[in-house]
Design a protein around this motif. Structure first.
Motif, PDB file in Angstrom:
ATOM      1  N   PHE A  68     116.568 -45.321 -26.283  1.00 14.53           N
ATOM      2  CA  PHE A  68     117.815 -44.598 -26.558  1.00 14.53           C
ATOM      3  C   PHE A  68     118.329 -44.802 -27.980  1.00 14.53           C
ATOM      4  O   PHE A  68     118.779 -43.851 -28.628  1.00 14.53           O
ATOM      5  CB  PHE A  68     118.904 -45.012 -25.564  1.00 14.53           C
ATOM      6  CG  PHE A  68     118.813 -44.355 -24.216  1.00 14.53           C
ATOM      7  CD1 PHE A  68     117.699 -43.610 -23.841  1.00 14.53           C
ATOM      8  CD2 PHE A  68     119.851 -44.481 -23.298  1.00 14.53           C
ATOM      9  CE1 PHE A  68     117.610 -43.005 -22.591  1.00 14.53           C
ATOM     10  CE2 PHE A  68     119.777 -43.879 -22.056  1.00 14.53           C
ATOM     11  CZ  PHE A  68     118.661 -43.145 -21.696  1.00 14.53           C
ATOM     12  N   ASP A  69     118.328 -46.038 -28.463  1.00 14.93           N
ATOM     13  CA  ASP A  69     118.929 -46.330 -29.769  1.00 14.93           C
ATOM     14  C   ASP A  69     118.329 -45.466 -30.869  1.00 14.93           C
ATOM     15  O   ASP A  69     119.053 -44.896 -31.691  1.00 14.93           O
ATOM     16  CB  ASP A  69     118.763 -47.811 -30.123  1.00 14.93           C
ATOM     17  CG  ASP A  69     119.810 -48.689 -29.457  1.00 14.93           C
ATOM     18  OD1 ASP A  69     120.696 -48.137 -28.764  1.00 14.93           O
ATOM     19  OD2 ASP A  69     119.744 -49.923 -29.617  1.00 14.93           O
ATOM     20  N   VAL A  70     117.005 -45.384 -30.885  1.00 12.12           N
ATOM     21  CA  VAL A  70     116.326 -44.609 -31.933  1.00 12.12           C
ATOM     22  C   VAL A  70     116.648 -43.125 -31.798  1.00 12.12           C
ATOM     23  O   VAL A  70     116.960 -42.451 -32.791  1.00 12.12           O
ATOM     24  CB  VAL A  70     114.804 -44.843 -31.879  1.00 12.12           C
ATOM     25  CG1 VAL A  70     114.072 -43.894 -32.829  1.00 12.12           C
ATOM     26  CG2 VAL A  70     114.478 -46.294 -32.227  1.00 12.12           C
ATOM     27  N   ILE A  71     116.583 -42.607 -30.575  1.00 17.81           N
ATOM     28  CA  ILE A  71     116.809 -41.180 -30.367  1.00 17.81           C
ATOM     29  C   ILE A  71     118.266 -40.813 -30.635  1.00 17.81           C
ATOM     30  O   ILE A  71     118.555 -39.780 -31.258  1.00 17.81           O
ATOM     31  CB  ILE A  71     116.382 -40.769 -28.948  1.00 17.81           C
ATOM     32  CG1 ILE A  71     114.894 -41.074 -28.732  1.00 17.81           C
ATOM     33  CG2 ILE A  71     116.653 -39.287 -28.701  1.00 17.81           C
ATOM     34  CD1 ILE A  71     114.424 -40.912 -27.295  1.00 17.81           C
ATOM     35  N   LEU A  72     119.191 -41.654 -30.191  1.00 13.23           N
ATOM     36  CA  LEU A  72     120.604 -41.388 -30.457  1.00 13.23           C
ATOM     37  C   LEU A  72     120.890 -41.436 -31.957  1.00 13.23           C
ATOM     38  O   LEU A  72     121.684 -40.635 -32.467  1.00 13.23           O
ATOM     39  CB  LEU A  72     121.476 -42.406 -29.720  1.00 13.23           C
ATOM     40  CG  LEU A  72     121.617 -42.183 -28.212  1.00 13.23           C
ATOM     41  CD1 LEU A  72     122.259 -43.393 -27.543  1.00 13.23           C
ATOM     42  CD2 LEU A  72     122.448 -40.932 -27.926  1.00 13.23           C
ATOM     43  N   GLY A  73     120.233 -42.342 -32.649  1.00 17.04           N
ATOM     44  CA  GLY A  73     120.373 -42.393 -34.105  1.00 17.04           C
ATOM     45  C   GLY A  73     119.897 -41.095 -34.740  1.00 17.04           C
ATOM     46  O   GLY A  73     120.502 -40.592 -35.693  1.00 17.04           O
ATOM     47  N   GLY A  74     118.813 -40.553 -34.185  1.00 15.74           N
ATOM     48  CA  GLY A  74     118.294 -39.283 -34.678  1.00 15.74           C
ATOM     49  C   GLY A  74     119.264 -38.149 -34.430  1.00 15.74           C
ATOM     50  O   GLY A  74     119.458 -37.267 -35.286  1.00 15.74           O
ATOM     51  N   LEU A  75     119.922 -38.154 -33.274  1.00 17.43           N
ATOM     52  CA  LEU A  75     120.890 -37.100 -32.964  1.00 17.43           C
ATOM     53  C   LEU A  75     122.110 -37.177 -33.881  1.00 17.43           C
ATOM     54  O   LEU A  75     122.632 -36.144 -34.315  1.00 17.43           O
ATOM     55  CB  LEU A  75     121.312 -37.194 -31.492  1.00 17.43           C
ATOM     56  CG  LEU A  75     120.315 -36.622 -30.489  1.00 17.43           C
ATOM     57  CD1 LEU A  75     120.686 -37.010 -29.065  1.00 17.43           C
ATOM     58  CD2 LEU A  75     120.236 -35.096 -30.607  1.00 17.43           C
ATOM     59  N   VAL A  76     122.562 -38.373 -34.177  1.00 18.44           N
ATOM     60  CA  VAL A  76     123.683 -38.528 -35.117  1.00 18.44           C
ATOM     61  C   VAL A  76     123.290 -37.989 -36.491  1.00 18.44           C
ATOM     62  O   VAL A  76     124.066 -37.287 -37.157  1.00 18.44           O
ATOM     63  CB  VAL A  76     124.111 -40.005 -35.217  1.00 18.44           C
ATOM     64  CG1 VAL A  76     125.107 -40.198 -36.363  1.00 18.44           C
ATOM     65  CG2 VAL A  76     124.720 -40.474 -33.903  1.00 18.44           C
ATOM     66  N   ALA A  77     122.066 -38.290 -36.901  1.00 14.95           N
ATOM     67  CA  ALA A  77     121.580 -37.795 -38.192  1.00 14.95           C
ATOM     68  C   ALA A  77     121.491 -36.270 -38.185  1.00 14.95           C
ATOM     69  O   ALA A  77     121.766 -35.622 -39.205  1.00 14.95           O
ATOM     70  CB  ALA A  77     120.219 -38.408 -38.504  1.00 14.95           C
ATOM     71  N   LEU A  78     121.127 -35.690 -37.045  1.00 16.22           N
ATOM     72  CA  LEU A  78     121.045 -34.234 -36.954  1.00 16.22           C
ATOM     73  C   LEU A  78     122.426 -33.592 -37.054  1.00 16.22           C
ATOM     74  O   LEU A  78     122.572 -32.502 -37.619  1.00 16.22           O
ATOM     75  CB  LEU A  78     120.356 -33.822 -35.647  1.00 16.22           C
ATOM     76  CG  LEU A  78     118.834 -33.993 -35.647  1.00 16.22           C
ATOM     77  CD1 LEU A  78     118.278 -33.845 -34.238  1.00 16.22           C
ATOM     78  CD2 LEU A  78     118.167 -32.991 -36.584  1.00 16.22           C
ATOM     79  N   LYS A  79     123.442 -34.250 -36.539  1.00 16.11           N
ATOM     80  CA  LYS A  79     124.807 -33.748 -36.702  1.00 16.11           C
ATOM     81  C   LYS A  79     125.140 -33.643 -38.191  1.00 16.11           C
ATOM     82  O   LYS A  79     125.636 -32.606 -38.658  1.00 16.11           O
ATOM     83  CB  LYS A  79     125.798 -34.684 -36.009  1.00 16.11           C
ATOM     84  CG  LYS A  79     127.254 -34.317 -36.256  1.00 16.11           C
ATOM     85  CD  LYS A  79     128.188 -35.412 -35.766  1.00 16.11           C
ATOM     86  CE  LYS A  79     129.618 -35.124 -36.205  1.00 16.11           C
ATOM     87  NZ  LYS A  79     130.540 -36.203 -35.815  1.00 16.11           N
ATOM     88  N   ASP A  80     124.847 -34.702 -38.934  1.00 16.67           N
ATOM     89  CA  ASP A  80     125.098 -34.690 -40.372  1.00 16.67           C
ATOM     90  C   ASP A  80     124.245 -33.635 -41.071  1.00 16.67           C
ATOM     91  O   ASP A  80     124.704 -32.973 -42.002  1.00 16.67           O
ATOM     92  CB  ASP A  80     124.798 -36.068 -40.971  1.00 16.67           C
ATOM     93  CG  ASP A  80     125.788 -37.136 -40.498  1.00 16.67           C
ATOM     94  OD1 ASP A  80     126.890 -36.761 -40.056  1.00 16.67           O
ATOM     95  OD2 ASP A  80     125.443 -38.327 -40.572  1.00 16.67           O
ATOM     96  N   GLU A  81     123.012 -33.491 -40.609  1.00 15.84           N
ATOM     97  CA  GLU A  81     122.087 -32.549 -41.235  1.00 15.84           C
ATOM     98  C   GLU A  81     122.554 -31.106 -41.067  1.00 15.84           C
ATOM     99  O   GLU A  81     122.487 -30.306 -42.009  1.00 15.84           O
ATOM    100  CB  GLU A  81     120.686 -32.729 -40.646  1.00 15.84           C
ATOM    101  CG  GLU A  81     119.607 -31.927 -41.336  1.00 15.84           C
ATOM    102  CD  GLU A  81     118.222 -32.362 -40.885  1.00 15.84           C
ATOM    103  OE1 GLU A  81     117.491 -31.513 -40.358  1.00 15.84           O
ATOM    104  OE2 GLU A  81     117.888 -33.546 -41.074  1.00 15.84           O
TER     105      GLU A  81
END
Length: 208
Positions: A68-81
């Motif tokens: 979860f930690d890695v994937i959730l981090g990716g989703l947060v980055a996608l929000k910024d992206e």
């Protein structure tokens, strides 16, 4: 025999080269890319990332909690992206409320089709999509402005480390996957490579 991400890269060197080395990226490096080409890529990539975000959310829904930690981090980055894409489009006076080109539609449809695939297949595709951008924007070397900002977004050390974590997660899933699922994962890797090459070509063709 257990399949790994590195084995896929070693087995399909030429296919992966075509996915990550393209005249579009070379001309960004040379500063000779035409505005129409780059703007086409920017708008279509925004539309792609919208659907990619949905794909990542679906992967989170079936991933082991340890991932979860890695994937959730990716989703947060996608929000910024996504917000960053909107800002870049505004700077260039581009309309993001537009239709996908056929190549973008095909890629988005493929990502949607992964929702019925076993998790190891989806994890492999997730890694491959992110690696393609990580390497594609890194390989040409330092780019001039205004393209340096784009290259740094996907070529920076933090993103490279994130892609390595996705590789570890995919490998972990592939270790216990059946031979059939491993074959499906290999097919997904090859499909991503094909679609990445087509996406660069779509933008490159905008000059003609």
């Amino acid at each position: 025999m257990t399949l790994s991400c590195q084995q896929l890269l070693q087995k399909h060197t030429q296919v992966w080269h075509q996915a990550t080395v393209h005249p579009f990226l070379v001309q960004c490096k040379l500063g000779t890319i035409q505005p129409q080409q780059f703007n086409t890529w920017l708008v279509q990539d925004y539309l792609f990332v919208v659907e990619f975000t949905r794909m990542v959310a679906q992967i989170l829904a079936v991933a082991p909690p340890a991932h979860f930690d890695v994937i959730l981090g990716g989703l947060v980055a996608l929000k910024d992206e996504l917000n960053w894409f909107k800002a870049k489009a505004s700077e260039r006076q581009l309309n993001l409320n537009t239709q996908k080109q056929s190549t973008c539609t095909e890629y988005c449809d493929y990502m949607h089709s992964l929702s019925i695939m076993p998790h190891p297949v989806r994890a492999t595709a997730f890694w491959a999509i992110e690696l393609a951008y990580n390497q594609g924007w890194q390989l040409p070397g330092v780019m001039p402005d205004p393209y340096a900002e784009f290259a740094d977004r996907w070529g920076n050390p933090g993103f490279t480390e994130y892609v390595k974590l996705l590789e570890q997660q995919a490998d972990e899933m592939l270790q216990t996957a059946s031979e059939t699922v491993q074959h499906q994962a290999e097919e997904a890797f090859l499909k991503v490579a094909e679609l990445e090459q087509d996406f660069w070509q779509m933008a490159f063709n905008a000059a003609s």
